[in-house]
Design a protein around this motif. Structure first.
Motif, PDB file in Angstrom:
ATOM      1  N   GLU A 196       0.793  -1.230   0.000  1.00 17.20           N
ATOM      2  CA  GLU A 196       0.000   0.000   0.000  1.00 17.20           C
ATOM      3  C   GLU A 196       0.829   1.286   0.000  1.00 17.20           C
ATOM      4  O   GLU A 196       0.332   2.351   0.359  1.00 17.20           O
ATOM      5  CB  GLU A 196      -0.976   0.004   1.173  1.00 17.20           C
ATOM      6  N   ALA A 197       2.104   1.204  -0.400  1.00 16.25           N
ATOM      7  CA  ALA A 197       2.955   2.400  -0.427  1.00 16.25           C
ATOM      8  C   ALA A 197       4.136   2.183  -1.370  1.00 16.25           C
ATOM      9  O   ALA A 197       4.423   1.062  -1.781  1.00 16.25           O
ATOM     10  CB  ALA A 197       3.456   2.735   0.969  1.00 16.25           C
ATOM     11  N   VAL A 198       4.795   3.305  -1.685  1.00 12.89           N
ATOM     12  CA  VAL A 198       6.014   3.297  -2.486  1.00 12.89           C
ATOM     13  C   VAL A 198       6.986   4.260  -1.818  1.00 12.89           C
ATOM     14  O   VAL A 198       6.591   5.345  -1.392  1.00 12.89           O
ATOM     15  CB  VAL A 198       5.734   3.774  -3.931  1.00 12.89           C
ATOM     16  N   VAL A 199       8.262   3.862  -1.715  1.00 17.10           N
ATOM     17  CA  VAL A 199       9.293   4.764  -1.217  1.00 17.10           C
ATOM     18  C   VAL A 199      10.110   5.219  -2.408  1.00 17.10           C
ATOM     19  O   VAL A 199      10.607   4.401  -3.189  1.00 17.10           O
ATOM     20  CB  VAL A 199      10.209   4.074  -0.168  1.00 17.10           C
ATOM     21  N   VAL A 200      10.233   6.534  -2.563  1.00 16.52           N
ATOM     22  CA  VAL A 200      10.967   7.132  -3.674  1.00 16.52           C
ATOM     23  C   VAL A 200      12.196   7.839  -3.113  1.00 16.52           C
ATOM     24  O   VAL A 200      12.085   8.588  -2.144  1.00 16.52           O
ATOM     25  CB  VAL A 200      10.073   8.153  -4.426  1.00 16.52           C
ATOM     26  N   ARG A 201      13.362   7.581  -3.707  1.00 14.38           N
ATOM     27  CA  ARG A 201      14.592   8.249  -3.277  1.00 14.38           C
ATOM     28  C   ARG A 201      15.100   9.113  -4.427  1.00 14.38           C
ATOM     29  O   ARG A 201      15.234   8.640  -5.547  1.00 14.38           O
ATOM     30  CB  ARG A 201      15.650   7.236  -2.858  1.00 14.38           C
ATOM     31  N   LEU A 202      15.342  10.392  -4.113  1.00 16.40           N
ATOM     32  CA  LEU A 202      15.814  11.349  -5.104  1.00 16.40           C
ATOM     33  C   LEU A 202      17.058  12.046  -4.579  1.00 16.40           C
ATOM     34  O   LEU A 202      17.246  12.145  -3.372  1.00 16.40           O
ATOM     35  CB  LEU A 202      14.748  12.418  -5.368  1.00 16.40           C
ATOM     36  N   TYR A 203      17.897  12.556  -5.496  1.00 22.38           N
ATOM     37  CA  TYR A 203      19.039  13.349  -5.054  1.00 22.38           C
ATOM     38  C   TYR A 203      19.332  14.464  -6.040  1.00 22.38           C
ATOM     39  O   TYR A 203      18.986  14.388  -7.216  1.00 22.38           O
ATOM     40  CB  TYR A 203      20.277  12.479  -4.812  1.00 22.38           C
ATOM     41  N   GLU A 204      19.975  15.512  -5.516  1.00 23.79           N
ATOM     42  CA  GLU A 204      20.393  16.659  -6.324  1.00 23.79           C
ATOM     43  C   GLU A 204      21.789  16.332  -6.863  1.00 23.79           C
ATOM     44  O   GLU A 204      22.697  16.062  -6.099  1.00 23.79           O
ATOM     45  CB  GLU A 204      20.408  17.923  -5.462  1.00 23.79           C
ATOM     46  N   VAL A 206       5.117  11.496   2.934  1.00 21.26           N
ATOM     47  CA  VAL A 206       5.866  11.756   4.159  1.00 21.26           C
ATOM     48  C   VAL A 206       7.351  11.634   3.874  1.00 21.26           C
ATOM     49  O   VAL A 206       7.796  10.656   3.263  1.00 21.26           O
ATOM     50  CB  VAL A 206       5.480  10.741   5.265  1.00 21.26           C
ATOM     51  N   LEU A 207       8.140  12.635   4.322  1.00 23.35           N
ATOM     52  CA  LEU A 207       9.594  12.534   4.225  1.00 23.35           C
ATOM     53  C   LEU A 207      10.077  11.436   5.161  1.00 23.35           C
ATOM     54  O   LEU A 207       9.524  11.244   6.250  1.00 23.35           O
ATOM     55  CB  LEU A 207      10.257  13.854   4.616  1.00 23.35           C
ATOM     56  N   CYS A 208      11.119  10.715   4.740  1.00 22.56           N
ATOM     57  CA  CYS A 208      11.693   9.635   5.540  1.00 22.56           C
ATOM     58  C   CYS A 208      13.192   9.870   5.698  1.00 22.56           C
ATOM     59  O   CYS A 208      13.795  10.606   4.933  1.00 22.56           O
ATOM     60  CB  CYS A 208      11.518   8.294   4.831  1.00 22.56           C
ATOM     61  N   ASP A 209      13.774   9.166   6.680  1.00 22.52           N
ATOM     62  CA  ASP A 209      15.231   9.177   6.778  1.00 22.52           C
ATOM     63  C   ASP A 209      15.776   8.131   5.797  1.00 22.52           C
ATOM     64  O   ASP A 209      15.014   7.482   5.072  1.00 22.52           O
ATOM     65  CB  ASP A 209      15.694   8.943   8.222  1.00 22.52           C
ATOM     66  N   LEU A 210      17.102   7.963   5.758  1.00 26.91           N
ATOM     67  CA  LEU A 210      17.685   7.026   4.799  1.00 26.91           C
ATOM     68  C   LEU A 210      17.373   5.563   5.116  1.00 26.91           C
ATOM     69  O   LEU A 210      17.558   4.693   4.271  1.00 26.91           O
ATOM     70  CB  LEU A 210      19.193   7.244   4.702  1.00 26.91           C
ATOM     71  N   LEU A 211      16.891   5.291   6.325  1.00 33.01           N
ATOM     72  CA  LEU A 211      16.437   3.946   6.668  1.00 33.01           C
ATOM     73  C   LEU A 211      14.948   3.787   6.399  1.00 33.01           C
ATOM     74  O   LEU A 211      14.341   2.793   6.787  1.00 33.01           O
ATOM     75  CB  LEU A 211      16.764   3.633   8.134  1.00 33.01           C
ATOM     76  N   LEU A 263      16.845  12.845  -0.653  1.00 37.98           N
ATOM     77  CA  LEU A 263      15.540  12.819   0.011  1.00 37.98           C
ATOM     78  C   LEU A 263      14.869  11.476  -0.246  1.00 37.98           C
ATOM     79  O   LEU A 263      14.910  10.965  -1.369  1.00 37.98           O
ATOM     80  CB  LEU A 263      14.615  13.914  -0.525  1.00 37.98           C
ATOM     81  N   SER A 264      14.257  10.930   0.787  1.00 34.98           N
ATOM     82  CA  SER A 264      13.420   9.738   0.659  1.00 34.98           C
ATOM     83  C   SER A 264      12.001  10.150   1.017  1.00 34.98           C
ATOM     84  O   SER A 264      11.781  10.816   2.024  1.00 34.98           O
ATOM     85  CB  SER A 264      13.888   8.635   1.596  1.00 34.98           C
ATOM     86  N   VAL A 265      11.049   9.733   0.185  1.00 30.58           N
ATOM     87  CA  VAL A 265       9.650  10.111   0.395  1.00 30.58           C
ATOM     88  C   VAL A 265       8.793   8.845   0.353  1.00 30.58           C
ATOM     89  O   VAL A 265       8.873   8.053  -0.588  1.00 30.58           O
ATOM     90  CB  VAL A 265       9.165  11.087  -0.709  1.00 30.58           C
ATOM     91  N   LEU A 266       8.005   8.668   1.411  1.00 28.59           N
ATOM     92  CA  LEU A 266       7.047   7.557   1.478  1.00 28.59           C
ATOM     93  C   LEU A 266       5.731   8.041   0.889  1.00 28.59           C
ATOM     94  O   LEU A 266       5.165   9.037   1.371  1.00 28.59           O
ATOM     95  CB  LEU A 266       6.854   7.118   2.929  1.00 28.59           C
ATOM     96  N   LEU A 267       5.270   7.387  -0.154  1.00 27.85           N
ATOM     97  CA  LEU A 267       3.998   7.730  -0.800  1.00 27.85           C
ATOM     98  C   LEU A 267       2.983   6.652  -0.441  1.00 27.85           C
ATOM     99  O   LEU A 267       3.102   5.492  -0.877  1.00 27.85           O
ATOM    100  CB  LEU A 267       4.172   7.797  -2.313  1.00 27.85           C
TER     101      LEU A 267
END
Length: 120
Positions: free
Chosen positions: A53-61, A81-86, A112-116
């Motif tokens: 029921e979710a996806v974690v997306v990791r992005l970087y500059e 929701v923003l997440c930490d690297l874990l 940045l890691s974002v929980l969708l």
């Protein structure tokens, strides 16, 4: 020519290291579709990991710049929701869902890691 940013070095490196693979399909026409898009070439969407029921997306500059970018998705997101690297949700990490998607701010080389959380 120009800087590595102007020359598109990051995109070319991804094209070389992760080439597109053609897969045979039926002759039926399929519309073009993408689950995610990012508004700035300085931001790289590195991973998108499925969870129940979710996806974690990791992005970087990737350009060494300070930038605000929009993350857009065709997935039915009900919460971000923003997440930490874990991948643990951060306190006060809730992001507003806007018409254009999620507005994300980056400093140079920031990850940045974002929980969708997805709607059913």
């Amino acid at each position: 020519a120009g800087s590595f940013q102007e020359a598109g070095v990051i995109q070319q490196a991804y094209n070389l290291n992760f080439p597109l693979h053609a897969v045979p399909a039926s002759r039926a026409q399929c519309p073009a579709w993408s689950a995610f898009s990012v508004s700035s070439p300085a931001i790289v969407l590195e991973t998108a990991e499925d969870r129940p029921e979710a996806v974690v997306v990791r992005l970087y500059e990737a350009h060494g710049s300070t930038v605000t970018a929009w993350l857009q998705t065709s997935l039915p997101v009900k919460e971000a929701v923003l997440c930490d690297l874990l991948e643990r949700p951060a306190a006060q990490g809730r992001l507003p869902l806007e018409q254009r998607g999620l507005r994300l701010s980056f400093t140079p080389f920031h990850v940045l890691s974002v929980l969708l959380v997805l709607s059913r």
